[in-house]
Design an enzyme around this catalytic site. Structure first.
Site, PDB file in Angstrom:
ATOM      1  N   HIS A  13      47.222  36.740  38.619  1.00 40.84           N
ATOM      2  CA  HIS A  13      45.771  36.847  38.907  1.00 40.84           C
ATOM      3  C   HIS A  13      45.026  36.981  37.585  1.00 40.84           C
ATOM      4  O   HIS A  13      45.029  38.042  36.965  1.00 40.84           O
ATOM      5  CB  HIS A  13      45.484  38.069  39.789  1.00 40.84           C
ATOM      6  N   HIS A  15      41.420  35.674  35.135  1.00 41.68           N
ATOM      7  CA  HIS A  15      40.145  34.970  34.907  1.00 41.68           C
ATOM      8  C   HIS A  15      40.101  34.539  33.442  1.00 41.68           C
ATOM      9  O   HIS A  15      40.270  35.385  32.559  1.00 41.68           O
ATOM     10  CB  HIS A  15      38.949  35.894  35.178  1.00 41.68           C
ATOM     11  N   ASN A  41      36.497  31.420  40.261  1.00 40.87           N
ATOM     12  CA  ASN A  41      35.095  31.870  40.376  1.00 40.87           C
ATOM     13  C   ASN A  41      34.309  31.624  39.086  1.00 40.87           C
ATOM     14  O   ASN A  41      33.797  32.547  38.463  1.00 40.87           O
ATOM     15  CB  ASN A  41      35.026  33.348  40.788  1.00 40.87           C
ATOM     16  N   LYS A  98      41.330  30.801  47.115  1.00 43.49           N
ATOM     17  CA  LYS A  98      40.889  32.187  46.975  1.00 43.49           C
ATOM     18  C   LYS A  98      39.737  32.472  47.920  1.00 43.49           C
ATOM     19  O   LYS A  98      38.738  31.742  47.949  1.00 43.49           O
ATOM     20  CB  LYS A  98      40.436  32.417  45.528  1.00 43.49           C
ATOM     21  N   HIS A 135      40.331  38.522  48.053  1.00 44.50           N
ATOM     22  CA  HIS A 135      39.635  39.692  47.500  1.00 44.50           C
ATOM     23  C   HIS A 135      39.351  40.565  48.710  1.00 44.50           C
ATOM     24  O   HIS A 135      38.462  40.261  49.510  1.00 44.50           O
ATOM     25  CB  HIS A 135      38.338  39.280  46.784  1.00 44.50           C
ATOM     26  N   HIS A 173      44.818  42.450  43.719  1.00 46.73           N
ATOM     27  CA  HIS A 173      44.421  43.681  43.011  1.00 46.73           C
ATOM     28  C   HIS A 173      44.185  44.854  43.955  1.00 46.73           C
ATOM     29  O   HIS A 173      43.075  45.374  44.050  1.00 46.73           O
ATOM     30  CB  HIS A 173      43.197  43.449  42.126  1.00 46.73           C
ATOM     31  N   ASP A 246      44.231  40.711  36.706  1.00 45.35           N
ATOM     32  CA  ASP A 246      42.786  40.619  36.991  1.00 45.35           C
ATOM     33  C   ASP A 246      41.987  40.811  35.709  1.00 45.35           C
ATOM     34  O   ASP A 246      40.868  41.349  35.740  1.00 45.35           O
ATOM     35  CB  ASP A 246      42.341  41.607  38.069  1.00 45.35           C
ATOM     36  N   ALA A 262      31.142  43.520  36.510  1.00 44.36           N
ATOM     37  CA  ALA A 262      32.437  44.098  36.889  1.00 44.36           C
ATOM     38  C   ALA A 262      33.559  43.326  36.219  1.00 44.36           C
ATOM     39  O   ALA A 262      33.561  42.090  36.224  1.00 44.36           O
ATOM     40  CB  ALA A 262      32.602  44.032  38.400  1.00 44.36           C
TER      41      ALA A 262
HETATM   42  O1  DOR Z   1      36.128  43.261  38.351  1.00 40.31           O
HETATM   43  C1  DOR Z   1      36.187  42.108  38.735  1.00 40.31           C
HETATM   44  N1  DOR Z   1      35.854  41.078  37.932  1.00 40.31           N
HETATM   45  N2  DOR Z   1      36.580  41.859  39.997  1.00 40.31           N
HETATM   46  C2  DOR Z   1      36.521  40.642  40.530  1.00 40.31           C
HETATM   47  O2  DOR Z   1      36.864  40.497  41.668  1.00 40.31           O
HETATM   48  C3  DOR Z   1      35.998  39.501  39.739  1.00 40.31           C
HETATM   49  C4  DOR Z   1      36.121  39.727  38.312  1.00 40.31           C
HETATM   50  C5  DOR Z   1      35.312  38.754  37.471  1.00 40.31           C
HETATM   51  O3  DOR Z   1      35.384  37.562  37.720  1.00 40.31           O
HETATM   52  O4  DOR Z   1      34.640  39.208  36.549  1.00 40.31           O
HETATM   53 ZN    ZN Z   2      39.907  38.792  39.930  1.00 36.67          ZN
END
Ligand code: DOR
Ligand code: ZN
Length: 345
Positions: A13, A15, A41, A98, A135, A173, A246, A262
């Protein structure tokens, strides 16, 4: 124990964003991990196979020449995705889709507003053997933010599993004892990823000495009893639990902001963090299962052949990294960590 050699791990997982940001973060992951499941995303979500494949090529361009790294691509579920996309996705090597409940987190505005809307797509995924990554938080504003994962299990996940018994699902997560117990209660077809930061930290970290935006992620850190349950699950050797950082990079200016984004950036120090968590639990012997064996088994992929060496060589976490025109601050910036990770060549 001073040195630990394990099968090279994968990150299930991750990004990595896009454009110039890739140049900073992709090498950090490729230095430790052989593969990573890439979250879809982006600002313009990846809803089509061709877009995901083009994105994969952009990611590969940022992999340092001396390393080999395979991005495992996913698509973003919307209310409007067509079931016909699923067959194409399978043929082209997309591993999963997702599910972001609309509004649950970063770039989730185009996510799913009601799971019933995607039932025909889920049926096609079940038929073609594509995984569903969720999620797992409800978005109902009347539910306390710390309870949204537990409520998701009852309201969404359990009915979903009942309606699609053949669909393989990863509960991403996970952050609560309830999620650990739920995953353990299901014999086949349900796995879960766990981040390093949820194994190491509880919600006090967000408030220590002032409001600390770098510790803010979603699902948000929970109280200590949940952290202990997560650590027990991760270090138990149970094949249903595997590594997913994550790691979610954001410009420092957007983290240190009145409405902080976040996401915790952990990719550059990920294996060091997991090693510390497993050592604290007295279960370093289980790290290889969690980081390198359980994930490939769940996804039906081969384990890696290269090895990663973890050494008790303390180092200071870099304060920040150049990140396109700005800066990226990792979790634990400026602090000392115990374990260094290096590929065995
Ligand atoms: O903290 C997070 N950041 N949780 C998520 O589900 C997405 C991620 C993000 O893409 O920044
Ligand atoms: Zn994530």
């Amino acid at each position: 124990m001073e040195t630990l050699d394990i099968t090279q791990p994968d990150d299930w997982h991750l990004h990595v964003r896009d454009g110039d940001f890739l140049k900073t973060v992709v090498p950090h992951t490729a230095e430790q991990f052989a593969r990573a499941v890439i979250m879809p995303n982006l600002k313009v979500p990846l809803t089509h196979t061709q877009d995901a494949l083009a994105y994969k090529e952009r990611i590969l361009k940022s992999v340092p020449k001396h390393l080999s790294f395979e991005p495992l691509m996913t698509l973003y579920l919307t209310d409007h995705l067509k079931p016909s996309e699923i067959r194409l996705a399978k043929e082209q090597g997309i591993v999963a889709l997702k599910l972001y409940p609309a509004g649950a987190t970063t770039n989730s505005d185009l996510g799913v507003t009601d799971i019933k809307h995607i039932y025909p797509v889920l049926e096609a995924m079940q038929r073609h053997g594509l995984l569903l990554l969720v999620h797992g938080e409800v978005t109902d504003p009347s539910i306390d933010v710390f309870d949204r994962e537990a409520v998701f299990i009852d309201r969404q996940l359990e009915p979903l599993r009942r309606d699609f018994p053949g669909l393989k699902i990863v509960f991403e997560h996970i952050t609560t004892e309830q999620a650990c117990e739920y995953v353990k209660s299901v014999d086949t077809g349900l796995g879960a990823t766990l981040t390093a930061h949820h194994l190491l930290l509880n919600r006090n970290a967000i408030f220590k000495g002032g409001l600390r935006p770098h510790y803010y992620c979603l699902p948000v850190l929970k109280r200590e009893t949940h952290r202990v349950a997560l650590l027990n699950a991760a270090t138990s050797g149970d094949a249903r639990f595997f590594l997913g950082t994550d790691s979610a990079p954001h410009l420092a200016t957007l983290k240190e902001h009145a409405s902080a984004c976040a996401g915790c950036y952990t990719a550059s120090i990920a294996m060091s963090l997991y090693a510390s968590a497993f050592e604290a639990a007295g279960r370093l012997s289980q790290l290889e299962r969690f980081a390198s064996l359980n994930g490939p088994a769940f996804y039906g992929l081969k384990k890696n052949t290269q090895r990663l060496r973890l050494k008790k060589t303390p180092f200071e976490v870099q304060a920040e990294y150049p990140y396109a025109q700005g800066a990226l601050k990792p979790l634990f910036a400026g602090e000392m960590l115990e374990w260094s990770a290096q590929l065995v060549t």
